[in-house]
Scaffold this motif. Structure first.
Motif, PDB file in Angstrom:
ATOM      1  N   TRP A 264       7.321   6.142  -5.832  1.00 36.53           N
ATOM      2  CA  TRP A 264       6.983   4.916  -5.112  1.00 36.53           C
ATOM      3  C   TRP A 264       6.892   3.704  -6.030  1.00 36.53           C
ATOM      4  O   TRP A 264       7.045   2.562  -5.581  1.00 36.53           O
ATOM      5  N   HIS A 265       6.680   3.943  -7.322  1.00 33.32           N
ATOM      6  CA  HIS A 265       6.617   2.817  -8.251  1.00 33.32           C
ATOM      7  C   HIS A 265       7.957   2.087  -8.332  1.00 33.32           C
ATOM      8  O   HIS A 265       7.996   0.867  -8.531  1.00 33.32           O
ATOM      9  N   LEU A 266       9.066   2.836  -8.154  1.00 35.61           N
ATOM     10  CA  LEU A 266      10.382   2.195  -8.148  1.00 35.61           C
ATOM     11  C   LEU A 266      10.543   1.323  -6.905  1.00 35.61           C
ATOM     12  O   LEU A 266      11.164   0.252  -6.963  1.00 35.61           O
ATOM     13  N   ARG A 267       9.983   1.777  -5.800  1.00 33.88           N
ATOM     14  CA  ARG A 267      10.036   0.975  -4.573  1.00 33.88           C
ATOM     15  C   ARG A 267       9.216  -0.303  -4.731  1.00 33.88           C
ATOM     16  O   ARG A 267       9.617  -1.365  -4.249  1.00 33.88           O
ATOM     17  N   VAL A 268       8.077  -0.221  -5.426  1.00 34.36           N
ATOM     18  CA  VAL A 268       7.295  -1.435  -5.698  1.00 34.36           C
ATOM     19  C   VAL A 268       8.134  -2.414  -6.505  1.00 34.36           C
ATOM     20  O   VAL A 268       8.143  -3.625  -6.225  1.00 34.36           O
ATOM     21  N   LYS A 269       8.845  -1.907  -7.507  1.00 31.35           N
ATOM     22  CA  LYS A 269       9.705  -2.785  -8.307  1.00 31.35           C
ATOM     23  C   LYS A 269      10.765  -3.449  -7.433  1.00 31.35           C
ATOM     24  O   LYS A 269      11.053  -4.658  -7.572  1.00 31.35           O
ATOM     25  N   GLU A 270      11.356  -2.686  -6.520  1.00 30.62           N
ATOM     26  CA  GLU A 270      12.350  -3.270  -5.611  1.00 30.62           C
ATOM     27  C   GLU A 270      11.745  -4.381  -4.759  1.00 30.62           C
ATOM     28  O   GLU A 270      12.344  -5.440  -4.572  1.00 30.62           O
TER      29      GLU A 270
ATOM     30  N   THR B 244      -1.747   9.896 -10.382  1.00 34.20           N
ATOM     31  CA  THR B 244      -1.136   8.637  -9.949  1.00 34.20           C
ATOM     32  C   THR B 244      -1.083   7.566 -11.021  1.00 34.20           C
ATOM     33  O   THR B 244      -0.345   6.593 -10.887  1.00 34.20           O
ATOM     34  N   VAL B 245      -1.843   7.708 -12.098  1.00 34.30           N
ATOM     35  CA  VAL B 245      -1.997   6.595 -13.025  1.00 34.30           C
ATOM     36  C   VAL B 245      -0.681   6.226 -13.702  1.00 34.30           C
ATOM     37  O   VAL B 245      -0.423   5.038 -13.957  1.00 34.30           O
ATOM     38  N   ASP B 246       0.178   7.198 -13.993  1.00 37.15           N
ATOM     39  CA  ASP B 246       1.452   6.875 -14.641  1.00 37.15           C
ATOM     40  C   ASP B 246       2.330   6.013 -13.738  1.00 37.15           C
ATOM     41  O   ASP B 246       2.953   5.042 -14.196  1.00 37.15           O
ATOM     42  N   ARG B 247       2.392   6.357 -12.445  1.00 43.55           N
ATOM     43  CA  ARG B 247       3.189   5.553 -11.518  1.00 43.55           C
ATOM     44  C   ARG B 247       2.540   4.188 -11.284  1.00 43.55           C
ATOM     45  O   ARG B 247       3.248   3.185 -11.129  1.00 43.55           O
TER      46      ARG B 247
ATOM     47  N   TYR C 138       4.458   7.840   0.220  1.00 37.80           N
ATOM     48  CA  TYR C 138       4.654   8.456  -1.091  1.00 37.80           C
ATOM     49  C   TYR C 138       5.112   9.909  -0.989  1.00 37.80           C
ATOM     50  O   TYR C 138       5.589  10.473  -1.978  1.00 37.80           O
ATOM     51  N   ARG C 139       4.965  10.540   0.170  1.00 36.93           N
ATOM     52  CA  ARG C 139       5.496  11.898   0.320  1.00 36.93           C
ATOM     53  C   ARG C 139       7.012  11.855   0.492  1.00 36.93           C
ATOM     54  O   ARG C 139       7.743  12.671  -0.079  1.00 36.93           O
ATOM     55  N   ALA C 140       7.484  10.917   1.282  1.00 37.02           N
ATOM     56  CA  ALA C 140       8.927  10.760   1.463  1.00 37.02           C
ATOM     57  C   ALA C 140       9.578  10.107   0.253  1.00 37.02           C
ATOM     58  O   ALA C 140      10.765  10.322  -0.016  1.00 37.02           O
ATOM     59  N   ASP C 141       8.817   9.299  -0.477  1.00 34.97           N
ATOM     60  CA  ASP C 141       9.344   8.540  -1.615  1.00 34.97           C
ATOM     61  C   ASP C 141       8.384   8.710  -2.794  1.00 34.97           C
ATOM     62  O   ASP C 141       7.622   7.797  -3.132  1.00 34.97           O
TER      63      ASP C 141
ATOM     64  N   MET D 246       0.838  -1.190   0.000  1.00 32.94           N
ATOM     65  CA  MET D 246       0.000   0.000   0.000  1.00 32.94           C
ATOM     66  C   MET D 246       0.879   1.248   0.000  1.00 32.94           C
ATOM     67  O   MET D 246       2.043   1.190   0.390  1.00 32.94           O
ATOM     68  N   THR D 247       0.309   2.369  -0.435  1.00 32.45           N
ATOM     69  CA  THR D 247       0.981   3.654  -0.310  1.00 32.45           C
ATOM     70  C   THR D 247       0.168   4.532   0.633  1.00 32.45           C
ATOM     71  O   THR D 247      -1.052   4.420   0.706  1.00 32.45           O
ATOM     72  N   SER D 248       0.870   5.412   1.353  1.00 35.81           N
ATOM     73  CA  SER D 248       0.182   6.347   2.240  1.00 35.81           C
ATOM     74  C   SER D 248       1.029   7.592   2.407  1.00 35.81           C
ATOM     75  O   SER D 248       2.127   7.698   1.842  1.00 35.81           O
ATOM     76  N   SER D 249       0.523   8.549   3.212  1.00 38.93           N
ATOM     77  CA  SER D 249       1.073   9.904   3.180  1.00 38.93           C
ATOM     78  C   SER D 249       1.906  10.294   4.390  1.00 38.93           C
ATOM     79  O   SER D 249       2.353  11.444   4.465  1.00 38.93           O
ATOM     80  N   SER D 250       2.119   9.391   5.347  1.00 32.80           N
ATOM     81  CA  SER D 250       2.910   9.745   6.517  1.00 32.80           C
ATOM     82  C   SER D 250       3.396   8.471   7.194  1.00 32.80           C
ATOM     83  O   SER D 250       2.781   7.405   7.049  1.00 32.80           O
ATOM     84  N   PRO D 251       4.473   8.567   7.972  1.00 35.97           N
ATOM     85  CA  PRO D 251       4.942   7.378   8.700  1.00 35.97           C
ATOM     86  C   PRO D 251       3.887   6.833   9.641  1.00 35.97           C
ATOM     87  O   PRO D 251       3.744   5.605   9.781  1.00 35.97           O
ATOM     88  N   GLU D 252       3.129   7.720  10.277  1.00 32.70           N
ATOM     89  CA  GLU D 252       2.108   7.247  11.220  1.00 32.70           C
ATOM     90  C   GLU D 252       1.031   6.445  10.507  1.00 32.70           C
ATOM     91  O   GLU D 252       0.614   5.374  10.969  1.00 32.70           O
TER      92      GLU D 252
END
Length: 336
Positions: A219-225, A243-246, A213-216, A191-197
């Motif tokens: 995020w699509h690259l992280r999904v690939k990892e 968001t659709v491109d990512r 996704y704010r810090a990263d 999942m993606t979200s907007s804060s560490p909490e």
């Protein structure tokens, strides 16, 4: 009876609580339902803001989702009896089979169909489903749009198999239902979200990995990892234009992208869609048959939706403000 309605140019500023007569005598095949709960979806805000056109002369009664008690049936009805607990289906014209191109496809709470923010509704008995015994009215009201959408995003085009990877965005109703249903199928959920909490809370709810996704922002690259460079088998795009491109880039070749949300507007067609090797599936909520399939699974597993906040009927403006603020994780419900 009480209704909420927005008139004139629409918008939250024109939302009013009014007293009107209850619906008149019921006709053949119809039932009268005393509404007990409703829930909010982002599309309710879009309709109320007039983004699909201003309300007609009768105004717009908001909200697509609701549950209640059958208090009257007409002779010859056989699906329900007085006292039954029911939830209303999103699209009253879609019982099963392919999606029908009718006014019902826009759902309740639209320019075509009055919504659930009213004390009583008269409808055809085919427009409702039984509520699983373990669910409250408020919990049942969470399913008609978000729950059915999530289920179809996971299952409509091809089976979701154990060990597959699903990506979904944010902490709204569709994403939380997708998390719950995907885990029933034995899938891995990123999942993606907007804060560490919020990321920590989603992990506590069962997500296998959560990306801030704010810090990263890539995020699509992280999904690939996280998928060994391959990408997800299925990505649910909730955000729309931004968001659709990512989402596309996070999905493996031969995987599937389910287009669901318009939070940031309509996505533009792009050559990348055709070059990606990804199957694109627009999701139009689902049929009554789909909803009844979900209810069998929900009843068997004792599944309950994640309720983020609960308001009383009269507090609809406050509930909508909470929805706009995007602080919720799960569903916002109203009790009547």
């Amino acid at each position: 009876m009480r209704i909420f309605v927005t008139r004139g140019s629409g918008g939250l500023d024109n939302l009013r609580l009014e007293e009107v007569p209850a619906p008149g005598p019921i006709g053949p095949g119809q039932i009268r339902v005393a509404m007990r709960a409703a829930s909010l979806n982002y599309r309710d805000l879009l309709w109320m803001r007039g983004e699909f056109g201003p309300p007609g002369p009768d105004g717009l009664i908001p909200c697509s989702d609701g549950a209640g008690e059958v208090i009257e049936t007409s002779p010859g009805t056989n699906r329900f009896k007085a006292g039954d607990r029911v939830a209303l289906i999103f699209n009253p014209d879609w019982i099963g089979g392919p999606f029908p191109l009718t006014a019902g496809g826009m759902g309740r709470g639209s320019l075509m169909l009055p919504g659930t923010m009213q004390d009583e509704i008269v409808l055809h008995e085919g427009e409702a489903v039984h509520i699983p015994d373990h669910l409250s009215y408020a919990e049942a009201a969470a399913f008609p749009c978000a729950g059915v959408t999530a289920w179809n995003a996971l299952t409509e085009a091809r089976p979701l198999l154990p060990g597959m990877t699903v990506v979904t965005q944010g902490g709204g109703g569709v994403s939380l239902f997708a998390l719950q249903f995907a885990k029933l199928f034995g899938a891995r959920v990123i999942m993606t979200s907007s804060s560490p909490e919020r990321c920590q809370r989603l992990k506590a709810m069962g997500a296998d990995a959560v990306i801030d996704y704010r810090a990263d922002p890539d995020w699509h690259l992280r999904v690939k990892e996280l998928t060994g460079g391959v990408g997800a088998d299925l990505t649910l795009d909730i955000g729309g234009a931004e968001t659709v491109d990512r989402s596309l880039a996070a999905t493996r070749v031969g995987g599937r992208l389910a287009l669901i949300g318009l939070i940031s507007g309509w996505p533009n067609a792009a050559s990348a869609l055709f070059a990606s090797g990804v199957d694109i599936t627009p999701i139009k909520v689902g049929s009554r048959d789909d909803y009844e399939n979900i209810n069998r699974a929900v009843a068997f597993h004792g599944l309950r939706p994640h309720i983020s906040a609960s308001f009383c009927f009269e507090e609809l403006p406050d509930a909508l403000t909470e929805l706009k603020a995007s602080r919720h994780l799960g569903k916002i419900v109203l009790t009547f």
